[in-house]
Design an enzyme around this catalytic site. Structure first.
Site, PDB file in Angstrom:
ATOM      1  N   GLY A  69       0.823  -1.205   0.000  1.00 18.14           N
ATOM      2  CA  GLY A  69       0.000   0.000   0.000  1.00 18.14           C
ATOM      3  C   GLY A  69       0.856   1.253   0.000  1.00 18.14           C
ATOM      4  O   GLY A  69       0.530   2.253  -0.654  1.00 18.14           O
ATOM      5  N   SER A 192      -4.165  -1.782   0.485  1.00 18.44           N
ATOM      6  CA  SER A 192      -3.377  -2.997   0.699  1.00 18.44           C
ATOM      7  C   SER A 192      -4.281  -4.211   0.802  1.00 18.44           C
ATOM      8  O   SER A 192      -5.319  -4.161   1.464  1.00 18.44           O
ATOM      9  CB  SER A 192      -2.549  -2.889   1.984  1.00 18.44           C
ATOM     10  OG  SER A 192      -1.581  -1.873   1.895  1.00 18.44           O
ATOM     11  N   ALA A 193      -3.838  -5.330   0.227  1.00 20.08           N
ATOM     12  CA  ALA A 193      -4.630  -6.562   0.266  1.00 20.08           C
ATOM     13  C   ALA A 193      -4.742  -7.137   1.669  1.00 20.08           C
ATOM     14  O   ALA A 193      -5.760  -7.738   2.023  1.00 20.08           O
ATOM     15  CB  ALA A 193      -4.008  -7.603  -0.665  1.00 20.08           C
ATOM     16  N   THR A 229       9.409  -9.172 -11.328  1.00 14.27           N
ATOM     17  CA  THR A 229       8.501 -10.321 -11.417  1.00 14.27           C
ATOM     18  C   THR A 229       7.388 -10.191 -10.391  1.00 14.27           C
ATOM     19  O   THR A 229       7.629  -9.911  -9.220  1.00 14.27           O
ATOM     20  CB  THR A 229       9.278 -11.626 -11.174  1.00 14.27           C
ATOM     21  OG1 THR A 229      10.340 -11.715 -12.130  1.00 14.27           O
ATOM     22  CG2 THR A 229       8.362 -12.833 -11.315  1.00 14.27           C
ATOM     23  N   CYS A 315       2.823   1.369  11.207  1.00 11.80           N
ATOM     24  CA  CYS A 315       4.011   1.923  10.558  1.00 11.80           C
ATOM     25  C   CYS A 315       4.753   2.891  11.461  1.00 11.80           C
ATOM     26  O   CYS A 315       5.887   3.262  11.187  1.00 11.80           O
ATOM     27  CB  CYS A 315       3.618   2.613   9.255  1.00 11.80           C
ATOM     28  SG  CYS A 315       2.953   1.461   8.041  1.00 11.80           S
TER      29      CYS A 315
END
Length: 373
Positions: A69, A192-193, A229, A315
């Site tokens: 994120g 964010s997932a 990747t 964070c």
């Protein structure tokens, strides 16, 4: 009893998600390879992109997968600022990744907020009118620390009236508030997932096709915006998480019950952010100040009793510096280190919440007694 009340930091993987990810472990091909193994991996990315696009009511080609994120925030902000000259107007209670990005923008100005964390719309309008370059407004849809939800529609409409664009950090809001990017006129948004039950290490960025960005990482992947990747498992988890997500199950009953229990049982405690009854607060967020108690000590003591909470944004969790959000809303500096965030899943039982409140009451009393003169 073990009780996890830090869902705003990250969410656990469900059993169906674990089973789904386990089924993909043999699909280890590089999505950029043209052989069968690569094609299999590419199909997973394509399916996840379409699922996220449906979730946001966007076109799949406008969805970009990022390393996190914070990476989505950085790509949107630095990418747009580098692509054209603009005047950046940002929320001072935004995520750390946003605040750090704005330091490098040559023309950036913080917006004013009130004591609850709401953007001052009159100040925003004045600053938009005074912009020398194209306005670029950056806000968090909802602050995951203090729980305040912004009037996003008014902010977008106001910014558009001055021919500016808006970036929405939806990482805090996405677990509770759906977003329809086309109806709302959203220019760019990121999240964010792992806030939705997916894996960590996968961010999502949406942007309108008319908006040009400089790459976050140079390469060919993600239409050149984020080379390297792809994180196939992380992206797959994002697609699976949004497919199964049910906003109709979101409610604030447990949060409200816990809040009123605290107010009744623990003196010298108060709520930070938007009022509970305002309807402008994240339904699973409760950020409380317990006067005379060090938040870090209270967090550790609760953890020793099997209750996981935080002192604010994960964070900033290992920093002893005052929270930028609390400083921005003008909180009393004597109280600024006395805060605890409880973030609920919505599945907590009354028994669990009663245990948490009773334990919290004892811990606060013990710490106040320890620090008493």
């Amino acid at each position: 009893m073990n009780l996890y009340l830090d869902n705003a930091a990250t969410t656990p993987l469900s059993d169906p998600m674990k089973k789904y990810l386990a089924s993909l472990l043999d699909l280890w091909g590089n999505p950029s390879s043209l052989h069968t193994k690569g094609t299999e991996a590419k199909k997973i990315l394509s399916g996840a992109r379409h699922s996220v696009a449906r979730f946001l009511h966007a076109d799949p080609e406008h969805i970009y997968f990022m390393p996190s994120g914070s990476a989505s925030n950085t790509c949107a902000i630095r990418g747009y600022d580098a692509a054209r000259r603009c005047t950046v107007l940002y929320s001072p209670i935004a995520h750390k990744s946003i605040l750090e990005c704005t330091k490098d923008c040559p023309y950036s100005h913080p917006l004013k907020t009130d004591r609850h964390g709401f953007i001052d719309l009159h100040d925003l309008e004045q600053k938009l009118a005074a912009c020398h370059f194209s306005p670029f407004v950056i806000i968090d849809y909802a602050n995951s620390e203090i729980g305040t939800v912004q009037d996003v529609k008014r902010i977008i409409d106001l910014t558009h009236s001055f021919r500016g664009i808006v970036y929405l950090d939806c990482t805090g809001s996405i677990p509770s508030i759906p977003i329809h990017v086309q109806e709302s006129g959203t220019d760019m948004a990121g999240f964010s997932a792992h806030k939705l039950g997916g894996l960590k290490g996968c961010g999502i960025l949406y942007k309108k096709p008319s908006i040009a960005l400089q790459p976050l990482i140079y390469g060919s992947q993600e239409q050149g915006l984020a080379g390297g990747t792809e994180n196939v498992l992380g992206i797959a988890s994002a697609g699976k998480a949004v497919e199964a997500y049910d906003y109709s199950a979101i409610h604030s009953d447990g949060r409200d019950y816990f809040y009123h229990s605290i107010i009744k049982q623990i003196p010298d405690s108060y709520l930070i952010g938007a009022p509970i009854e305002s309807g402008k607060r994240l339904p699973h967020n409760l950020y409380m100040c317990f006067r005379g108690v060090e938040g870090e000590s209270l967090m550790i003591l609760l953890d020793m009793h099997g209750i996981q909470v935080s002192t604010g944004s994960a964070c900033n969790g290992r920093s002893l510096s005052p929270s930028p959000a609390l400083a921005a809303i003008g909180m009393d500096r004597q109280d600024i280190h006395s805060c605890i965030r409880f973030s609920f899943s919505g599945r907590e039982t009354k028994e669990e919440l009663d245990y948490a409140c009773a334990t919290l009451k004892r811990c606060v009393a013990d710490l106040r007694a320890f620090h008493a003169p």
